[in-house]
Scaffold this motif. Structure first.
Motif, mmCIF file in Angstrom:
data_model
loop_
_atom_site.group_PDB
_atom_site.id
_atom_site.type_symbol
_atom_site.label_atom_id
_atom_site.label_comp_id
_atom_site.label_asym_id
_atom_site.label_seq_id
_atom_site.Cartn_x
_atom_site.Cartn_y
_atom_site.Cartn_z
ATOM 1 N N ALA A 110 -7.616 119.676 -5.457
ATOM 2 C CA ALA A 110 -6.195 119.336 -5.402
ATOM 3 C C ALA A 110 -5.409 120.406 -4.642
ATOM 4 O O ALA A 110 -4.529 120.099 -3.838
ATOM 5 N N TYR A 111 -5.743 121.663 -4.906
ATOM 6 C CA TYR A 111 -5.077 122.784 -4.242
ATOM 7 C C TYR A 111 -5.342 122.745 -2.735
ATOM 8 O O TYR A 111 -4.425 122.933 -1.924
ATOM 9 N N ALA A 112 -6.559 122.462 -2.355
ATOM 10 C CA ALA A 112 -6.896 122.365 -0.927
ATOM 11 C C ALA A 112 -6.167 121.201 -0.272
ATOM 12 O O ALA A 112 -5.639 121.318 0.841
ATOM 13 N N HIS A 113 -6.122 120.056 -0.949
ATOM 14 C CA HIS A 113 -5.410 118.884 -0.423
ATOM 15 C C HIS A 113 -3.933 119.184 -0.223
ATOM 16 O O HIS A 113 -3.344 118.852 0.814
ATOM 17 N N LEU A 114 -3.333 119.842 -1.214
ATOM 18 C CA LEU A 114 -1.898 120.116 -1.186
ATOM 19 C C LEU A 114 -1.511 121.011 -0.012
ATOM 20 O O LEU A 114 -0.418 120.878 0.541
ATOM 21 N N HIS A 115 -2.415 121.890 0.379
ATOM 22 C CA HIS A 115 -2.067 122.868 1.403
ATOM 23 C C HIS A 115 -1.957 122.291 2.814
ATOM 24 O O HIS A 115 -1.571 123.008 3.735
ATOM 25 N N SER A 123 3.273 130.241 -7.251
ATOM 26 C CA SER A 123 2.111 131.005 -7.697
ATOM 27 C C SER A 123 1.375 131.585 -6.489
ATOM 28 O O SER A 123 1.366 130.992 -5.400
ATOM 29 N N VAL A 124 0.717 132.720 -6.710
ATOM 30 C CA VAL A 124 -0.092 133.337 -5.662
ATOM 31 C C VAL A 124 -1.224 132.393 -5.268
ATOM 32 O O VAL A 124 -1.518 132.197 -4.087
ATOM 33 N N GLY A 137 -5.568 128.765 -23.508
ATOM 34 C CA GLY A 137 -6.636 129.506 -22.852
ATOM 35 C C GLY A 137 -7.571 128.583 -22.088
ATOM 36 O O GLY A 137 -7.992 127.544 -22.596
ATOM 37 N N GLY A 138 -7.883 128.949 -20.839
ATOM 38 C CA GLY A 138 -8.755 128.141 -19.999
ATOM 39 C C GLY A 138 -8.038 127.140 -19.127
ATOM 40 O O GLY A 138 -8.621 126.594 -18.175
ATOM 41 N N VAL A 139 -6.765 126.873 -19.423
ATOM 42 C CA VAL A 139 -5.972 125.973 -18.578
ATOM 43 C C VAL A 139 -5.761 126.634 -17.215
ATOM 44 O O VAL A 139 -5.490 127.838 -17.134
ATOM 45 N N ARG A 140 -5.875 125.857 -16.148
ATOM 46 C CA ARG A 140 -5.602 126.360 -14.799
ATOM 47 C C ARG A 140 -4.304 125.729 -14.297
ATOM 48 O O ARG A 140 -4.054 124.539 -14.540
ATOM 49 N N ALA A 141 -3.493 126.508 -13.603
ATOM 50 C CA ALA A 141 -2.188 126.005 -13.146
ATOM 51 C C ALA A 141 -1.794 126.653 -11.835
ATOM 52 O O ALA A 141 -2.160 127.795 -11.545
ATOM 53 N N PHE A 142 -1.028 125.895 -11.056
ATOM 54 C CA PHE A 142 -0.482 126.374 -9.784
ATOM 55 C C PHE A 142 0.914 125.784 -9.621
ATOM 56 O O PHE A 142 1.096 124.565 -9.698
ATOM 57 N N LYS A 143 1.915 126.656 -9.438
ATOM 58 C CA LYS A 143 3.303 126.210 -9.296
ATOM 59 C C LYS A 143 3.744 126.286 -7.844
ATOM 60 O O LYS A 143 3.376 127.216 -7.119
ATOM 61 N N PHE A 144 4.567 125.308 -7.443
ATOM 62 C CA PHE A 144 5.038 125.228 -6.064
ATOM 63 C C PHE A 144 6.312 124.403 -6.026
ATOM 64 O O PHE A 144 6.763 123.887 -7.060
ATOM 65 N N LYS A 145 6.895 124.285 -4.841
ATOM 66 C CA LYS A 145 8.145 123.529 -4.677
ATOM 67 C C LYS A 145 7.944 122.389 -3.693
ATOM 68 O O LYS A 145 7.197 122.518 -2.710
ATOM 69 N N ALA A 211 -0.636 139.799 -16.328
ATOM 70 C CA ALA A 211 -0.684 139.588 -14.880
ATOM 71 C C ALA A 211 -0.807 138.115 -14.507
ATOM 72 O O ALA A 211 -0.260 137.673 -13.495
ATOM 73 N N THR A 212 -1.523 137.339 -15.319
ATOM 74 C CA THR A 212 -1.710 135.918 -15.006
ATOM 75 C C THR A 212 -0.372 135.191 -14.914
ATOM 76 O O THR A 212 -0.110 134.441 -13.970
ATOM 77 N N GLN A 213 0.497 135.400 -15.908
ATOM 78 C CA GLN A 213 1.789 134.727 -15.903
ATOM 79 C C GLN A 213 2.668 135.244 -14.776
ATOM 80 O O GLN A 213 3.405 134.474 -14.148
ATOM 81 N N ALA A 214 2.605 136.540 -14.493
ATOM 82 C CA ALA A 214 3.392 137.100 -13.393
ATOM 83 C C ALA A 214 2.996 136.471 -12.069
ATOM 84 O O ALA A 214 3.848 136.137 -11.234
ATOM 85 N N ARG A 215 1.688 136.287 -11.854
ATOM 86 C CA ARG A 215 1.224 135.672 -10.597
ATOM 87 C C ARG A 215 1.557 134.188 -10.557
ATOM 88 O O ARG A 215 1.809 133.631 -9.486
#
Length: 325
Positions: A110-115, A123-124, A137-145, A211-215
Protein backbone atom coordinates in the motif's frame (compact mmCIF):
# COMPACT_ATOMS: atom_id res chain seq x y z
CA UNK A 1 -19.26 8.42 33.95
CA UNK A 2 -22.49 6.51 33.35
CA UNK A 3 -22.40 3.87 30.63
CA UNK A 4 -25.40 4.04 28.27
CA UNK A 5 -28.00 1.31 28.09
CA UNK A 6 -29.96 0.23 25.04
CA UNK A 7 -32.96 2.44 25.89
CA UNK A 8 -30.95 5.67 26.02
CA UNK A 9 -31.01 8.29 23.30
CA UNK A 10 -27.73 7.58 21.59
CA UNK A 11 -25.61 7.27 18.49
CA UNK A 12 -26.27 3.99 16.68
CA UNK A 13 -23.50 4.08 14.08
CA UNK A 14 -21.45 6.35 11.84
CA UNK A 15 -22.99 6.54 8.36
CA UNK A 16 -20.28 8.52 6.59
CA UNK A 17 -17.48 11.04 7.05
CA UNK A 18 -17.70 14.29 5.08
CA UNK A 19 -14.64 16.19 3.84
CA UNK A 20 -14.90 19.74 2.51
CA UNK A 21 -12.72 19.88 -0.60
CA UNK A 22 -11.46 22.56 -2.97
CA UNK A 23 -12.28 20.63 -6.13
CA UNK A 24 -14.41 17.47 -6.24
CA UNK A 25 -12.92 16.26 -9.52
CA UNK A 26 -9.36 16.42 -8.18
CA UNK A 27 -10.33 14.72 -4.90
CA UNK A 28 -12.40 12.09 -6.73
CA UNK A 29 -9.37 11.20 -8.87
CA UNK A 30 -7.14 10.97 -5.80
CA UNK A 31 -9.41 8.83 -3.64
CA UNK A 32 -10.41 6.44 -6.45
CA UNK A 33 -6.90 6.04 -7.89
CA UNK A 34 -4.55 6.36 -4.90
CA UNK A 35 -6.82 4.66 -2.33
CA UNK A 36 -9.17 2.68 -4.60
CA UNK A 37 -12.48 4.07 -3.32
CA UNK A 38 -15.49 3.46 -5.59
CA UNK A 39 -17.97 6.11 -6.77
CA UNK A 40 -21.47 5.78 -5.30
CA UNK A 41 -23.18 9.03 -6.29
CA UNK A 42 -22.52 12.59 -7.49
CA UNK A 43 -25.22 15.17 -6.75
CA UNK A 44 -25.55 18.94 -6.30
CA UNK A 45 -27.79 20.35 -3.58
CA UNK A 46 -28.90 23.88 -2.69
CA UNK A 47 -31.61 25.80 -0.89
CA UNK A 48 -32.60 26.98 2.57
CA UNK A 49 -32.42 23.50 4.10
CA UNK A 50 -28.71 23.21 3.31
CA UNK A 51 -28.08 26.83 4.32
CA UNK A 52 -29.59 26.06 7.73
CA UNK A 53 -27.96 22.65 8.07
CA UNK A 54 -24.40 23.79 7.34
CA UNK A 55 -24.55 27.41 8.50
CA UNK A 56 -23.38 28.73 5.11
CA UNK A 57 -25.55 31.39 3.42
CA UNK A 58 -26.94 30.36 -0.01
CA UNK A 59 -25.07 27.06 0.19
CA UNK A 60 -24.75 25.22 -3.13
CA UNK A 61 -22.82 22.00 -2.57
CA UNK A 62 -21.62 19.25 -4.87
CA UNK A 63 -21.53 16.04 -2.85
CA UNK A 64 -19.62 13.05 -4.21
CA UNK A 65 -20.15 9.88 -2.18
CA UNK A 66 -17.43 7.21 -2.29
CA UNK A 67 -17.28 3.72 -0.78
CA UNK A 68 -14.35 1.66 0.47
CA UNK A 69 -15.43 -1.75 1.72
CA UNK A 70 -18.40 -1.12 4.01
CA UNK A 71 -17.58 2.54 4.68
CA UNK A 72 -18.56 5.82 3.02
CA UNK A 73 -16.98 9.25 2.68
CA UNK A 74 -18.58 12.35 1.17
CA UNK A 75 -16.50 14.90 -0.73
CA UNK A 76 -18.26 18.27 -0.36
CA UNK A 77 -17.37 21.14 -2.68
CA UNK A 78 -19.06 24.50 -2.04
CA UNK A 79 -19.65 25.81 -5.55
CA UNK A 80 -20.50 29.43 -4.70
CA UNK A 81 -18.22 30.05 -1.69
CA UNK A 82 -14.44 29.88 -1.51
CA UNK A 83 -13.45 28.30 1.78
CA UNK A 84 -10.27 29.02 3.69
CA UNK A 85 -7.45 26.50 3.08
CA UNK A 86 -6.03 24.26 5.79
CA UNK A 87 -3.07 26.07 7.43
CA UNK A 88 0.11 24.85 5.73
CA UNK A 89 1.94 24.58 9.06
CA UNK A 90 -0.69 22.30 10.64
CA UNK A 91 0.54 19.71 13.13
CA UNK A 92 -1.03 16.60 14.66
CA UNK A 93 -1.65 18.32 18.02
CA UNK A 94 -3.52 21.28 16.51
CA UNK A 95 -7.15 20.87 17.49
CA UNK A 96 -8.39 20.89 13.91
CA UNK A 97 -6.41 17.70 13.25
CA UNK A 98 -8.74 14.86 12.22
CA UNK A 99 -7.65 11.86 10.21
CA UNK A 100 -9.30 8.89 8.55
CA UNK A 101 -7.63 5.55 9.29
CA UNK A 102 -7.73 3.44 6.12
CA UNK A 103 -7.09 -0.25 6.73
CA UNK A 104 -4.74 -2.08 4.37
CA UNK A 105 -4.04 -5.79 3.94
CA UNK A 106 -0.33 -5.24 3.17
CA UNK A 107 1.38 -2.10 4.44
CA UNK A 108 4.47 -2.35 2.25
CA UNK A 109 2.44 -2.77 -0.96
CA UNK A 110 0.00 0.00 0.00
CA UNK A 111 2.85 2.36 0.89
CA UNK A 112 4.58 1.68 -2.43
CA UNK A 113 1.33 2.20 -4.36
CA UNK A 114 0.61 5.47 -2.57
CA UNK A 115 3.99 6.94 -3.44
CA UNK A 116 3.12 7.19 -7.11
CA UNK A 117 0.51 9.84 -6.21
CA UNK A 118 0.78 13.46 -4.96
CA UNK A 119 0.79 12.98 -1.19
CA UNK A 120 2.50 15.02 1.51
CA UNK A 121 3.91 12.57 4.09
CA UNK A 122 3.60 13.25 7.81
CA UNK A 123 5.30 10.06 9.01
CA UNK A 124 8.92 9.39 8.09
CA UNK A 125 7.81 5.96 6.81
CA UNK A 126 5.44 3.24 8.07
CA UNK A 127 5.93 2.84 11.83
CA UNK A 128 5.36 -0.27 13.97
CA UNK A 129 4.00 0.38 17.46
CA UNK A 130 6.22 -1.38 20.05
CA UNK A 131 4.97 -4.65 21.62
CA UNK A 132 4.92 -3.09 25.09
CA UNK A 133 1.79 -1.14 24.09
CA UNK A 134 -1.00 -3.55 25.08
CA UNK A 135 -3.77 -1.87 23.05
CA UNK A 136 -1.89 -1.36 19.80
CA UNK A 137 1.46 -3.18 19.90
CA UNK A 138 2.35 -4.55 16.46
CA UNK A 139 0.03 -2.19 14.59
CA UNK A 140 1.72 -0.52 11.61
CA UNK A 141 0.72 2.99 10.54
CA UNK A 142 1.70 5.73 8.10
CA UNK A 143 0.23 9.26 8.18
CA UNK A 144 0.03 11.59 5.19
CA UNK A 145 -2.05 14.36 3.63
CA UNK A 146 -4.34 14.36 0.60
CA UNK A 147 -4.11 17.10 -2.08
CA UNK A 148 -6.17 19.51 0.08
CA UNK A 149 -4.13 18.82 3.21
CA UNK A 150 -6.67 16.52 4.90
CA UNK A 151 -4.95 14.12 7.26
CA UNK A 152 -5.08 10.42 6.40
CA UNK A 153 -3.55 7.27 7.84
CA UNK A 154 -2.83 3.84 6.44
CA UNK A 155 -3.16 1.24 9.18
CA UNK A 156 -2.39 -2.48 9.29
CA UNK A 157 -3.53 -4.72 12.13
CA UNK A 158 -1.68 -7.84 13.31
CA UNK A 159 -3.85 -10.95 13.84
CA UNK A 160 -4.60 -10.13 17.51
CA UNK A 161 -5.65 -6.51 16.91
CA UNK A 162 -8.50 -4.75 15.13
CA UNK A 163 -12.01 -5.80 14.11
CA UNK A 164 -12.52 -9.37 12.86
CA UNK A 165 -13.50 -8.13 9.41
CA UNK A 166 -10.02 -6.73 8.79
CA UNK A 167 -8.65 -10.29 9.01
CA UNK A 168 -11.06 -11.98 6.66
CA UNK A 169 -9.29 -13.10 3.49
CA UNK A 170 -9.88 -10.50 0.83
CA UNK A 171 -7.72 -9.99 -2.21
CA UNK A 172 -7.99 -6.22 -1.85
CA UNK A 173 -5.21 -3.89 -0.81
CA UNK A 174 -7.37 -1.14 0.74
CA UNK A 175 -10.10 -2.62 2.94
CA UNK A 176 -12.12 0.17 4.54
CA UNK A 177 -12.14 2.84 7.25
CA UNK A 178 -11.53 1.78 10.85
CA UNK A 179 -11.91 5.11 12.63
CA UNK A 180 -11.59 8.86 12.53
CA UNK A 181 -9.10 10.29 15.05
CA UNK A 182 -9.46 13.82 16.42
CA UNK A 183 -7.08 15.99 18.42
CA UNK A 184 -8.68 17.11 21.68
CA UNK A 185 -7.72 19.38 24.57
CA UNK A 186 -9.11 17.35 27.49
CA UNK A 187 -10.07 13.67 27.57
CA UNK A 188 -12.68 13.97 30.35
CA UNK A 189 -14.38 16.88 28.59
CA UNK A 190 -14.59 14.95 25.31
CA UNK A 191 -15.80 11.78 27.04
CA UNK A 192 -18.66 13.76 28.57
CA UNK A 193 -19.75 14.84 25.09
CA UNK A 194 -19.23 11.60 23.16
CA UNK A 195 -20.16 9.09 25.89
CA UNK A 196 -22.44 10.80 28.43
CA UNK A 197 -24.36 12.86 25.85
CA UNK A 198 -24.08 10.89 22.58
CA UNK A 199 -23.98 7.43 24.15
CA UNK A 200 -20.77 6.11 22.59
CA UNK A 201 -18.81 3.51 24.55
CA UNK A 202 -15.13 3.29 25.45
CA UNK A 203 -13.40 0.50 23.55
CA UNK A 204 -9.78 0.93 24.68
CA UNK A 205 -7.15 3.23 26.18
CA UNK A 206 -3.48 3.51 25.23
CA UNK A 207 -0.50 5.78 25.71
CA UNK A 208 1.67 6.12 22.59
CA UNK A 209 5.09 7.70 22.95
CA UNK A 210 8.81 7.50 22.35
CA UNK A 211 10.56 7.64 18.98
CA UNK A 212 7.91 5.63 17.12
CA UNK A 213 5.16 8.16 17.82
CA UNK A 214 7.48 11.10 17.10
CA UNK A 215 8.31 9.64 13.67
CA UNK A 216 4.66 8.87 13.00
CA UNK A 217 3.38 12.35 13.89
CA UNK A 218 6.46 14.40 12.93
CA UNK A 219 6.34 15.82 16.47
CA UNK A 220 9.55 15.61 18.54
CA UNK A 221 8.98 13.79 21.83
CA UNK A 222 5.32 13.12 21.02
CA UNK A 223 3.34 11.53 23.83
CA UNK A 224 -0.37 11.04 23.21
CA UNK A 225 -3.17 9.54 25.31
CA UNK A 226 -5.58 7.72 22.99
CA UNK A 227 -9.13 6.75 23.88
CA UNK A 228 -11.00 4.66 21.29
CA UNK A 229 -14.80 4.98 21.20
CA UNK A 230 -17.42 2.86 19.44
CA UNK A 231 -21.13 3.38 18.73
CA UNK A 232 -23.50 0.63 19.88
CA UNK A 233 -23.65 -0.99 16.41
CA UNK A 234 -19.84 -0.98 16.01
CA UNK A 235 -18.41 -0.11 12.58
CA UNK A 236 -16.39 3.10 12.25
CA UNK A 237 -15.19 4.44 15.60
CA UNK A 238 -13.75 7.68 16.96
CA UNK A 239 -10.31 8.02 18.54
CA UNK A 240 -9.63 10.89 20.94
CA UNK A 241 -6.01 12.11 20.72
CA UNK A 242 -4.97 14.01 23.84
CA UNK A 243 -1.39 15.21 23.31
CA UNK A 244 0.48 15.35 26.62
CA UNK A 245 3.76 16.25 24.86
CA UNK A 246 4.22 18.72 23.26
CA UNK A 247 0.80 19.58 24.68
CA UNK A 248 -2.39 20.85 23.07
CA UNK A 249 -1.79 22.80 19.88
CA UNK A 250 -3.75 25.68 18.40
CA UNK A 251 -7.53 25.86 18.84
CA UNK A 252 -10.00 25.63 15.96
CA UNK A 253 -10.71 29.25 14.93
CA UNK A 254 -14.24 30.20 15.96
CA UNK A 255 -14.98 31.71 12.53
CA UNK A 256 -14.31 28.51 10.56
CA UNK A 257 -17.40 27.37 8.69
CA UNK A 258 -18.51 24.21 6.90
CA UNK A 259 -17.19 25.61 3.61
CA UNK A 260 -13.63 25.88 4.98
CA UNK A 261 -11.38 23.07 3.81
CA UNK A 262 -10.27 21.92 7.28
CA UNK A 263 -13.85 20.98 8.13
CA UNK A 264 -14.51 17.26 8.53
CA UNK A 265 -17.99 16.26 9.64
CA UNK A 266 -18.82 12.84 11.02
CA UNK A 267 -22.41 11.72 10.30
CA UNK A 268 -23.91 9.98 13.33
CA UNK A 269 -27.15 8.03 12.93
CA UNK A 270 -29.10 8.53 16.18
CA UNK A 271 -32.16 6.68 17.44
CA UNK A 272 -34.17 9.77 18.45
CA UNK A 273 -32.96 13.06 16.99
CA UNK A 274 -35.49 15.35 18.70
CA UNK A 275 -34.76 13.99 22.17
CA UNK A 276 -31.01 14.13 21.61
CA UNK A 277 -31.14 17.73 20.37
CA UNK A 278 -33.09 18.72 23.48
CA UNK A 279 -30.55 16.93 25.67
CA UNK A 280 -27.66 18.74 23.95
CA UNK A 281 -29.36 22.11 24.33
CA UNK A 282 -29.83 21.48 28.04
CA UNK A 283 -26.10 20.79 28.26
CA UNK A 284 -25.21 24.01 26.40
CA UNK A 285 -23.69 22.27 23.39
CA UNK A 286 -22.95 24.68 20.54
CA UNK A 287 -25.22 24.31 17.50
CA UNK A 288 -24.35 25.21 13.90
CA UNK A 289 -27.86 24.42 12.60
CA UNK A 290 -30.57 26.71 14.03
CA UNK A 291 -33.12 23.88 13.78
CA UNK A 292 -33.57 20.22 12.96
CA UNK A 293 -33.70 20.30 9.17
CA UNK A 294 -36.33 18.09 7.54
CA UNK A 295 -35.40 16.69 4.12
CA UNK A 296 -38.08 15.77 1.60
CA UNK A 297 -35.37 15.44 -1.08
CA UNK A 298 -35.08 11.68 -1.68
CA UNK A 299 -31.53 12.11 -3.05
CA UNK A 300 -30.30 12.48 0.52
CA UNK A 301 -30.06 9.33 2.65
CA UNK A 302 -31.46 10.97 5.77
CA UNK A 303 -34.83 12.43 6.76
CA UNK A 304 -33.54 14.90 9.34
CA UNK A 305 -30.23 16.48 10.24
CA UNK A 306 -28.69 18.87 12.75
CA UNK A 307 -25.06 20.03 12.90
CA UNK A 308 -23.41 20.61 16.29
CA UNK A 309 -19.89 21.16 17.64
CA UNK A 310 -18.01 19.06 20.16
CA UNK A 311 -16.17 20.83 23.04
CA UNK A 312 -13.13 21.57 20.85
CA UNK A 313 -15.10 22.71 17.79
CA UNK A 314 -15.08 19.52 15.68
CA UNK A 315 -18.41 19.32 13.85
CA UNK A 316 -20.79 16.40 14.18
CA UNK A 317 -23.82 15.87 11.93
CA UNK A 318 -26.63 14.13 13.79
CA UNK A 319 -29.05 12.44 11.40
CA UNK A 320 -32.17 10.35 11.30
CA UNK A 321 -31.59 7.81 8.55
CA UNK A 322 -34.36 7.08 6.05
CA UNK A 323 -34.17 3.45 7.09
CA UNK A 324 -34.72 4.36 10.74
CA UNK A 325 -38.16 3.72 12.28
Amino acid sequence: MNMPNQTDVQVQRIRAIGLTVTNCDRSLDFYTQALLFELVSDITVAGQDYTDLEGVIDAKIRIVTLRLGDELIELMEYLNVEGKPIPSDSQSNDLWFQHLAIVVSDMDRAYAHLHSFPIAPISVEPQTIPPGNKASGGVRAFKFKDPDGHDLELIWFPPDKGQDKWHQKKNRLFLGIDHSAIAISNTDQSLHFYCDLLGMQIDSHSLNWRATQARMDDLPGAEVQITALQPVQDGVGIELLDYLVPGTGRPIPSDWKSCDIARVQVEFVVNNLEQLVNKLKQNRVQFVSPRIVQFSDRSRPYKQGCLVKDPDGHVVLLIRHRLSP
